[in-house]
Design a protein around this motif. Structure first.
Motif, mmCIF file in Angstrom:
data_model
loop_
_atom_site.group_PDB
_atom_site.id
_atom_site.type_symbol
_atom_site.label_atom_id
_atom_site.label_comp_id
_atom_site.label_asym_id
_atom_site.label_seq_id
_atom_site.Cartn_x
_atom_site.Cartn_y
_atom_site.Cartn_z
ATOM 1 N N ASN A 330 0.825 -1.212 0.000
ATOM 2 C CA ASN A 330 0.000 0.000 0.000
ATOM 3 C C ASN A 330 0.856 1.257 0.000
ATOM 4 O O ASN A 330 0.514 2.264 -0.639
ATOM 5 N N ALA A 331 1.966 1.195 0.702
ATOM 6 C CA ALA A 331 2.828 2.374 0.788
ATOM 7 C C ALA A 331 3.656 2.566 -0.480
ATOM 8 O O ALA A 331 3.995 3.699 -0.848
ATOM 9 N N ALA A 332 3.985 1.471 -1.153
ATOM 10 C CA ALA A 332 4.916 1.561 -2.279
ATOM 11 C C ALA A 332 4.236 1.775 -3.622
ATOM 12 O O ALA A 332 4.845 2.336 -4.548
ATOM 13 N N PHE A 333 2.981 1.333 -3.772
ATOM 14 C CA PHE A 333 2.357 1.327 -5.091
ATOM 15 C C PHE A 333 1.066 2.138 -5.096
ATOM 16 O O PHE A 333 0.253 2.049 -4.170
ATOM 17 N N ALA A 334 0.896 2.907 -6.177
ATOM 18 C CA ALA A 334 -0.310 3.730 -6.315
ATOM 19 C C ALA A 334 -1.302 3.148 -7.311
ATOM 20 O O ALA A 334 -2.435 3.622 -7.408
ATOM 21 N N HIS A 335 -0.885 2.125 -8.048
ATOM 22 C CA HIS A 335 -1.724 1.597 -9.121
ATOM 23 C C HIS A 335 -1.734 0.073 -9.098
ATOM 24 O O HIS A 335 -0.916 -0.564 -8.432
ATOM 25 N N VAL A 336 -2.673 -0.488 -9.834
ATOM 26 C CA VAL A 336 -2.683 -1.928 -10.118
ATOM 27 C C VAL A 336 -2.818 -2.101 -11.623
ATOM 28 O O VAL A 336 -3.453 -1.288 -12.311
ATOM 29 N N VAL A 337 -2.195 -3.162 -12.150
ATOM 30 C CA VAL A 337 -2.190 -3.443 -13.584
ATOM 31 C C VAL A 337 -2.607 -4.887 -13.801
ATOM 32 O O VAL A 337 -2.110 -5.798 -13.126
ATOM 33 N N GLY A 338 -3.515 -5.090 -14.734
ATOM 34 C CA GLY A 338 -3.943 -6.441 -15.088
ATOM 35 C C GLY A 338 -3.195 -6.943 -16.307
ATOM 36 O O GLY A 338 -3.064 -6.234 -17.312
ATOM 37 N N LEU A 339 -2.678 -8.150 -16.215
ATOM 38 C CA LEU A 339 -2.021 -8.818 -17.337
ATOM 39 C C LEU A 339 -2.916 -9.956 -17.810
ATOM 40 O O LEU A 339 -3.273 -10.839 -17.023
ATOM 41 N N ASP A 340 -3.287 -9.940 -19.073
ATOM 42 C CA ASP A 340 -4.117 -11.000 -19.648
ATOM 43 C C ASP A 340 -3.237 -11.898 -20.502
ATOM 44 O O ASP A 340 -2.544 -11.427 -21.409
ATOM 45 N N ILE A 341 -3.242 -13.190 -20.225
ATOM 46 C CA ILE A 341 -2.375 -14.136 -20.933
ATOM 47 C C ILE A 341 -3.051 -14.564 -22.229
ATOM 48 O O ILE A 341 -4.180 -15.061 -22.226
ATOM 49 N N THR A 565 3.397 2.876 -11.722
ATOM 50 C CA THR A 565 2.760 3.680 -12.754
ATOM 51 C C THR A 565 1.696 2.839 -13.454
ATOM 52 O O THR A 565 1.752 1.609 -13.433
ATOM 53 N N PRO A 566 0.716 3.489 -14.079
ATOM 54 C CA PRO A 566 -0.357 2.716 -14.736
ATOM 55 C C PRO A 566 0.086 2.159 -16.085
ATOM 56 O O PRO A 566 -0.413 2.547 -17.144
ATOM 57 N N SER A 567 1.014 1.221 -16.063
ATOM 58 C CA SER A 567 1.514 0.613 -17.292
ATOM 59 C C SER A 567 2.017 -0.783 -17.003
ATOM 60 O O SER A 567 2.652 -1.025 -15.976
ATOM 61 N N ALA A 568 1.748 -1.700 -17.948
ATOM 62 C CA ALA A 568 2.255 -3.063 -17.800
ATOM 63 C C ALA A 568 3.775 -3.096 -17.833
ATOM 64 O O ALA A 568 4.391 -4.021 -17.291
ATOM 65 N N LEU A 569 4.415 -2.088 -18.445
ATOM 66 C CA LEU A 569 5.868 -2.045 -18.466
ATOM 67 C C LEU A 569 6.455 -1.855 -17.070
ATOM 68 O O LEU A 569 7.622 -2.168 -16.834
#
Length: 622
Positions: A330-341, A565-569
């Motif tokens: 919670n402290a380290a990340f501001a976003h979540v990213v979904g990876l679809d296989i 950041t809001p990116s899969a990269l």
């Protein structure tokens, strides 16, 4: 009945009109005369010019001017096959007072048919169909896709009154006429997807598949999700699907199942020295006949499931799991990213050794053998798992609490990758086994990659360029996107057919029609899902080792990770060439690689999770 000279003279002068069998025969005569004047063939076997319309039989109505069918350049996704110059299918529509056939290569021709019998005979003689997909497959039957206008022209009702069985009654005049002309129907009757055929003559079969769009064929309900298309572009789209997958035969799920059979037919021809002729024999590597499952594998409605306790049923299903982020996350990340296989479960079918034609052999206290497909009763609750990862042994992602039934790939992962010691209590083993689904996977893989390449997204491009290309994919031609969706639905639906449940409400634990198919094999489906799940778990572990990042949620083939950041990269590391790192999640178009499913704020994740929802289900960008 033979034609008399005066009859032909009357037809030529317009004073008379042939009917019934005479009409179909006269149409074939005109088509044959036309073929004598056909343009020369190129080396590829395709006419140098689009074929001219077949002359239409005279009608007893007042003559009217008719628009000439137009021909366009062939679509690059289709090709004319050597044995079927017209391609695999035709979309039939009414244009003015006549029917017109639109072909996959964008040519068209007027059809000399006023009745359904004439149309079927025309299709048999018109050079429509597809070549066999494998050495023991048979050539594909011609497909006629009837628009609502064509159906009305042919005297078919606009809707089916029998909504339960979705078929015309046997007493309908069209059915009576078909039978009078010698055509037969399959047991499904004349419905949205109908097949009419003539008895085999001199070893030759004549069969036509019909798709009646006004009755629901090619609908969203069948998994097609096609945009509104005129007949010509619809023929091009379906022709490309037929060229890359197979000629449509029903829903996308049915096509997925039929593709398995076409690539590995149950029988093959061989020469019998005893009978001194070719005879049919089982095809090695194929599924020959229906087999009952092992009791733990049976569907909940199957007769073998009667009286079975819930814990005695195998639960090799896809994940539905999520967890609360840690304070550090919670402290380290501001976003979540979904990876679809990409094609996760289709890819898991590649090279998977599955049971073939031997019934399951029941054994107590077996020694685990990773080479034998089977269903094993084993206690894996002693194997330690990281709470930041879903358990690879359950569909809930929670650690098992006692003995349960598992497919071979799950136990193999426990032993080989996690270093566990296991002692199975029971097993149902299949001694006859092989990579049944490998050609099926390869066909779908090639179709998917070819379609993505047509959209400008190619293999082996750097991850950043791949993300940029995927961002523009929704702006592609809607027909191309529909084709891509149909290919993916074919694979997903085909795997679902391996464990198809009863379609209608029936008495509990009574057999249903799907059980009589050789491809009703819940054990094969379980092995594929097991393989896909452990493949993903393996990548999760390697990603954690490399980046210190752990998933927050998983739903089927979508994995949600925390991100800066809001990116899969931000989630997927890149190698020195800008491509993914083998063994980890990689961004790319290849099956088993991943794409960005969506990005959200981590506060959104908390909101979803606190309501008991799996955020992986809703993270997709709208």
């Amino acid at each position: 009945m033979q034609c008399q000279a005066q009859d032909i003279e009357a037809w030529e002068s317009g004073a008379g009109d042939p009917q019934g069998i005479q009409r179909a025969g006269y149409a074939r005569l005109l088509a044959g005369l036309l073929a004598l004047d056909a343009p020369p063939q190129s080396e590829a076997g395709a006419p140098e010019e689009p074929p001219a319309p077949i002359p239409r039989l005279p009608r007893q109505t007042e003559p009217q001017p008719r628009p000439a069918p137009q021909a366009a350049a062939p679509h690059r996704g289709t090709r004319r096959r050597p044995g079927f110059p017209r391609g695999p299918l035709a979309v039939v529509d009414q244009t003015g007072p006549a029917l017109t056939a639109f072909f996959a290569d964008q040519s068209s021709t007027e059809i000399p048919a006023d009745h359904l019998v004439d149309l079927l005979q025309w299709a048999i003689d018109a050079g429509i169909g597809r070549d066999a997909l494998s050495s023991h497959d048979r050539a594909g039957d011609p497909l006629l896709v009837l628009t609502p206008a064509a159906s009305q022209f042919l005297g078919l009702p606009m809707d089916l009154e029998d909504r339960a069985r979705l078929r015309l009654p046997d007493s309908h005049p069209q059915i009576v006429n078909l039978r009078a002309a010698g055509f037969k129907l399959t047991r499904r009757g004349f419905g949205p997807w109908a097949r009419a055929y003539l008895p085999v003559t001199d070893g030759k079969r004549a069969s036509v598949q019909l798709a009646v769009t006004g009755w629901g064929a090619l609908s969203d309900r069948d998994g097609w999700n096609l945009p509104p298309l005129a007949p010509a572009p619809l023929a091009r789209l379906l022709g490309t699907y037929a060229d890359r997958v197979l000629t449509p035969r029903g829903s996308t799920a049915v096509c997925g199942q039929e593709l398995m059979t076409a690539l590995r037919p149950p029988t093959r021809g061989r020469w019998s020295h005893t009978d001194r002729r070719r005879v049919s024999s089982p095809n090695p590597g194929a599924l020959w006949e229906p087999l009952d499952p092992a009791p733990p594998e049976a569907h909940d409605a199957h007769p073998l499931a009667q009286g079975r306790l819930p814990q005695d049923a195998m639960d090799e299903e896809a994940w539905d799991w999520s967890r609360t982020p840690t304070d550090t996350e919670n402290a380290a990340f501001a976003h979540v990213v979904g990876l679809d296989i990409n094609l996760a479960f289709i890819a898991a079918a590649s090279s998977a050794s599955v049971g073939l034609n031997s019934p399951p052999r029941h054994i107590h206290n077996p020694t685990f053998d990773r080479k034998i497909p089977g269903t094993w009763l084993c206690d894996l609750s002693h194997i330690p798992t990281d709470p930041r990862l879903p358990s690879p042994f359950t569909s809930t992602g929670q650690p098992p609490t006692g003995p349960a039934w598992y497919a071979t790939p799950t136990l193999d992962y426990a032993v080989k990758d996690l270093g566990a010691t296991i002692k199975p209590l029971e097993a149902y083993l299949r001694d006859d086994h092989g990579p049944y689904l490998t050609p099926w996977y390869e066909r779908l893989r090639d179709a998917y990659l070819a379609t993505m390449a047509e959209a400008g997204i190619h293999q082996d491009i750097p991850q950043e360029r791949f993300l940029q290309a995927m961002n523009t994919l929704p702006e592609a031609d809607p027909a191309l996107l529909a084709l891509l969706s149909a290919i993916k639905a074919t694979g997903k639906g085909g795997l679902g057919k391996l464990r198809e449940g009863p379609r209608e409400t029936t008495t509990p634990y009574q057999r249903w029609a799907a059980l009589d198919s050789p491809t009703w094999r819940p054990d094969i489906r379980a092995a594929v899902i097991s393989r896909a799940r452990v493949n993903t778990h393996r990548k999760m572990i390697k990603t954690a080792e490399r980046t210190g990042r752990y998933p927050l949620a998983v739903l089927s083939d979508c994995v949600v990770y925390p991100a800066h950041t809001p990116s899969a990269l931000d989630v997927v590391p890149s190698g020195p060439d800008g491509r993914g790192i083998p063994g980890l999640f990689c961004l790319g178009v290849n099956p088993g690689f991943a794409k960005e499913e969506g990005t959200r704020a981590i506060s959104w994740f908390h909101q979803q999770h606190s309501q008991g929802l799996n955020p992986a289900r809703y993270i997709k960008n709208s």
